[in-house]
Design a protein around this motif. Structure first.
Motif, PDB file in Angstrom:
ATOM      1  N   ASN A  85      20.769   2.112  15.595  1.00 52.20           N
ATOM      2  CA  ASN A  85      20.363   0.718  15.793  1.00 52.20           C
ATOM      3  C   ASN A  85      18.998   0.584  16.456  1.00 52.20           C
ATOM      4  O   ASN A  85      18.638  -0.455  16.957  1.00 52.20           O
ATOM      5  CB  ASN A  85      21.407  -0.001  16.651  1.00 52.20           C
ATOM      6  CG  ASN A  85      21.557   0.646  18.015  1.00 52.20           C
ATOM      7  OD1 ASN A  85      21.311   1.841  18.161  1.00 52.20           O
ATOM      8  ND2 ASN A  85      21.943  -0.132  19.006  1.00 52.20           N
ATOM      9  N   ASP A 138      19.964  -5.550  17.484  1.00 51.14           N
ATOM     10  CA  ASP A 138      19.930  -5.050  18.856  1.00 51.14           C
ATOM     11  C   ASP A 138      18.493  -4.929  19.371  1.00 51.14           C
ATOM     12  O   ASP A 138      18.196  -5.282  20.517  1.00 51.14           O
ATOM     13  CB  ASP A 138      20.624  -3.687  18.952  1.00 51.14           C
ATOM     14  CG  ASP A 138      22.145  -3.827  19.053  1.00 51.14           C
ATOM     15  OD1 ASP A 138      22.612  -4.944  19.362  1.00 51.14           O
ATOM     16  OD2 ASP A 138      22.847  -2.821  18.822  1.00 51.14           O
ATOM     17  N   PHE A 163      18.395  -5.632  23.136  1.00 52.82           N
ATOM     18  CA  PHE A 163      19.512  -4.901  23.739  1.00 52.82           C
ATOM     19  C   PHE A 163      19.242  -3.404  23.825  1.00 52.82           C
ATOM     20  O   PHE A 163      19.890  -2.689  24.565  1.00 52.82           O
ATOM     21  CB  PHE A 163      20.807  -5.122  22.955  1.00 52.82           C
ATOM     22  CG  PHE A 163      21.257  -6.555  22.926  1.00 52.82           C
ATOM     23  CD1 PHE A 163      21.069  -7.376  24.048  1.00 52.82           C
ATOM     24  CD2 PHE A 163      21.857  -7.102  21.799  1.00 52.82           C
ATOM     25  CE1 PHE A 163      21.472  -8.694  24.031  1.00 52.82           C
ATOM     26  CE2 PHE A 163      22.267  -8.427  21.777  1.00 52.82           C
ATOM     27  CZ  PHE A 163      22.062  -9.229  22.891  1.00 52.82           C
TER      28      PHE A 163
END
Lengths: 359, 460
Positions: B135, B141, B146
């Motif tokens: 990711n 993300d 994130f």
């Protein structure tokens, strides 16, 4: 450049080989087999069973209107004819037949004589109710017409002078007319279902080849368990159950079984036309010494002979001739083994829609 | 460049490379799993495979896995759907990958009747995707900040997924190096026959030479395709064969989404710029935003530790398919070490199994109606697989222990009954032969990894 040449040579080779092979193997057409099964086996047998059920109902009307020995003999013979005819149809338990629940509503046995007498004494009873499944159909007629096996006086008395004689007549007629009505629907629905049946020519779960094969095998299993095994005590630790034979009162179990196995063989062969035997031969490689199809056909004959060898009535023979009964049981088991292993493999029929990766 | 430096290069798993192939793989895998789960649900298979059966065949060592209630089973499938969507989006990626891996594998562990090599493949890939942070590039993300954005990833991220594909193909190829497949074209010959209702190609498919051609082509394809995919020069041709091969199998055999999984998965052999083009296309469709956070991602584990763990995984994957060597007897017949070994399409087995419950004192016996306890599918699969035969026999012993059975109005007492079976099996078109003799009390035989001496020997 060499690579291209090689490809051309290989391609040419394949064409030559394939042309040669084409001549050896005639093309098997599953659709044509289904057409033959429908036209030469299923529909004629359903039609003739329908006729027999109509005659049975007519004979029941005559007998109840005029209860005498002649009419009883006639009704009994119509009953035997129809019951034998049923043995040639019960394996077509899909499409219109299963929609009408013919297999269970016409032949759940042993019949519940207490329930039958209760129904009669109550006068008007719904013979279509699920709770009456073991108080209707052939086994119920069997009891009503042969309460003391071959004695003619007993049924004549009970249908003419006995208590609830009128109710007994009505009950018999309710059963035979239910059978007549349902078979009429089956026969008429098969007219349009025929096309559906022939067109479902794949090898998946819902396909007609698969349906027919599965029902044929199920019926051989019923022959092994319901007709022979259970009365012989195979499911009760060896304790025989004479009253669990099919057609117990009329004592026609062996005739019914013989009729059934010959009908099953007829399906396997597709009567005189294209059947499972031709299908198997088509799949088999050419170098087999004896064809599986021939082995199975022979085993059908062995089963037939072993059933005839038991003698009649089966309800006595399970105790007096257990060796012959057991031999028949083992031969049916062999036939089933052929069907469930070799034949099932050869036909490559799928039993679920699920994916598989072939292991 | 010398050979040694090439080898060193090959083993330098921590060197960075473009992460684009990984991003495409993640999205592709997620989409196919989403599709596959939906298809499973819509076909009603949850009902027929996991809710209808009364009895289940757990895997050896996983008998403790609790069988979930109906609503929990559906929740697991919802878990797969949510998991695969999160994988596609790269949103809460680790959680999504774990959710998918857990729910998928849990369902697979419930009943080995449903074992398929490609389900095993999916479980393994899902497991690898939990470990590989796929990711860090082209994900929600990174867009939402994130996780750190990184256009590159260590080579092992991609290499491990390539390795898994290589394992599937090469072992499937090795498994085909046996006489039934190569010299008798079985079971292909039977299976191709079933497809003969196709117009035009039907009559061709049933020709023997076609079966032989498919058998040899399939074997050579499996053994070599990975090497052609690895080589830049042959890659486009190899991929053409990947497509042709898998679409052919998809048309002829009921193997579900597996062909599409392989067609998607093998894309990972292509170079970064090819995958960038795919990603650019997606950017065009959905618009592109820069990632919020970029920086160096630090690995949780020291490099050497990662290397060792990867090495261990590779070793396990390479060894498991060979565990059959510990056993005598025919592998296809006794099936010891058959599963988890990429033996695909090698067997057409059909059996007829009759079970008997016998009272040891009175010797009175009853024949069991299998359909009372098993679904048609379970019965079919059980009757040719020794471990399942034992599991079922042990179950029957439980059912008939210390109980009074009333059958057809006859009452019978059973305390600790013997369970016997008479089973016949046919393998790859040979005439059926005795598989299990009625003389064995199966209730006394443990279901473990020891030699299955109670299964009759295979007679060629």
């Amino acid at each position: 450049m060499d690579f291209k040449k090689l490809l051309i040579i290989l391609a040419a080779l394949f064409v030559v080989i394939s042309c040669n092979k084409d001549k050896d193997k005639e093309d098997f057409d599953r659709k044509a087999m289904l057409d033959n099964m429908a036209s030469a086996v299923i529909i004629p047998q359903l039609n003739s069973f329908n006729e027999d059920v109509i005659s049975l109902n007519t004979a029941a009307l005559t007998y109840t209107a005029n209860t005498n020995t002649t009419n009883l003999q006639d009704l009994r013979s119509k009953y035997v004819i129809a019951y034998k005819s049923f043995q040639k149809c019960k394996m077509f338990d899909f499409g219109p037949m299963s929609d009408q629940f013919i297999k269970s509503s016409m032949n759940t046995y042993p019949t519940d004589t207490v329930q039958i007498e209760l129904n009669i004494s109550q006068g008007s009873v719904d013979v279509n109710a699920a709770s009456n499944i073991d108080a209707i159909g052939f086994p119920a007629i069997d009891y009503l017409l042969y309460p003391q096996h071959q004695s003619t006086s007993a049924p004549i008395d009970s249908f003419s002078t006995g208590t609830y004689a009128i109710e007994r007549c009505n009950y018999l007629l309710a059963i035979t007319s239910k059978m007549k009505t349902e078979m009429a629907i089956v026969v008429s629905n098969w007219i349009s279902y025929k096309t559906t049946f022939i067109n479902a020519d794949g090898n998946d779960v819902g396909s007609s080849t698969s349906l027919l094969f599965n029902e044929m095998v199920k019926d051989i299993e019923l022959l092994k368990n319901a007709k022979i095994g259970i009365p012989a005590g195979q499911q009760t630790g060896g304790q025989t159950l004479p009253k669990y034979v099919e057609g117990y009162y009329a004592q026609i179990s062996i005739d019914l079984a013989a009729e059934n196995i010959s009908a099953l063989k007829n399906i396997f062969l597709g009567a005189a036309g294209s059947g499972f035997d031709d299908y198997i031969k088509d799949v088999e490689s050419e170098d087999v010494t004896t064809s599986l199809a021939d082995n199975i056909a022979t085993q059908f004959d062995v089963v037939q002979a072993s059933i005839n060898n038991i003698g009649s009535p089966l309800s006595d023979k399970v105790d007096t001739n257990p060796t012959a009964v057991n031999t028949a049981y083992l031969e049916i088991k062999k036939l089933l083994t052929f069907c469930k292993t070799d034949m099932s493999s050869a036909l490559g029929l799928l039993i679920t829609f699920q994916d598989n990766d072939g292991d | 460049m010398t050979g040694i430096s090439q080898i060193r290069q090959f083993f330098n798993w921590h060197e960075h490379t473009s992460a684009a192939p990984l991003a495409v793989y993640r999205i592709g895998f997620g989409i196919l799993m989403l599709f596959s789960t939906m298809r499973f649900l819509l076909n009603g298979w949850v009902e027929s495979q996991y809710i209808e059966p009364h009895f289940h065949f757990p895997y050896l060592g996983f008998e403790w896995v609790p069988y979930p209630s109906e609503s929990l089973i559906y929740s697991l499938f919802i878990g797969m759907i949510i998991g695969s969507i999160l994988i596609i989006l790269g949103l809460f990626y680790r959680f999504g990958a774990f959710l998918f891996f857990f729910s998928f594998t849990y369902v697979e562990l419930l009943d080995k009747t449903n074992y398929l090599n490609h389900y095993y493949f999916v479980s393994l890939v899902a497991f690898l995707l939990v470990l590989i942070p796929a990711n860090r590039y082209f994900s929600l993300d990174t867009r939402l900040g994130f996780t750190n954005y990184s256009k590159t990833c260590p080579k092992w991220h991609i290499g491990l997924l390539q390795f898994q594909i290589a394992i599937v193909y090469i072992f499937a190829g090795i498994a085909k190096l046996e006489s039934d497949w190569l010299f008798h074209a079985q079971p292909l010959k039977y299976w191709l026959h079933s497809a003969h209702h196709y117009d035009f190609i039907g009559p061709i498919l049933k020709q023997d030479w076609v079966a032989y051609f498919f058998a040899w082509f399939g074997c050579i394809y499996d053994l070599t395709i990975v090497f052609f995919l690895l080589t830049k020069k042959t890659r486009p041709y190899a991929y053409f064969f990947v497509i042709v091969f898998h679409i052919t199998t998809w048309l002829l055999f009921p193997i579900g989404v597996f062909p599409w999984v392989m067609i998607m998965a093998t894309l990972i052999f292509f170079e970064a710029n090819f995958h960038e083009r795919i990603l650019n296309f997606i950017r065009l469709l959905f618009g592109h935003q820069e990632a919020k956070r970029s920086g160096i991602n630090t690995s949780l584990l020291p490099k050497k530790m990662t290397t060792a763990l990867i090495g261990a995984y590779l070793a396990v994957q390479l060894l498991i398919p060979f565990r059959y060597l510990f056993y005598e007897g025919n592998l296809f017949w006794k099936e010891q070490g058959f599963r988890f070994s990429w033996r695909v399409m090698l067997m057409e087995k059909a059996g007829y199994a009759m079970f008997y419950v016998i009272d040891p004192k009175t010797k009175s016996e009853i024949e069991i109606n299998n359909s009372k306890y098993l679904t048609q599918n379970q019965e079919k699969i059980m009757s040719t697989q020794p471990d399942m035969i034992l599991q079922y026999a042990h179950y029957l012993q439980d059912v008939y222990s210390d109980t009074t059975v009333i059958q057809h109005g006859v009452s019978m007492e059973f305390n600790k009954p013997e369970i016997h079976a008479e089973i016949y099996v046919t393998l790859n078109g040979r005439p059926n032969q005795l598989y299990v003799d009625k003389k064995h009390d199966l209730a006394q035989i443990d279901n473990d990894l020891s030699e299955r001496k109670w299964v009759e020997d295979f007679v060629k």
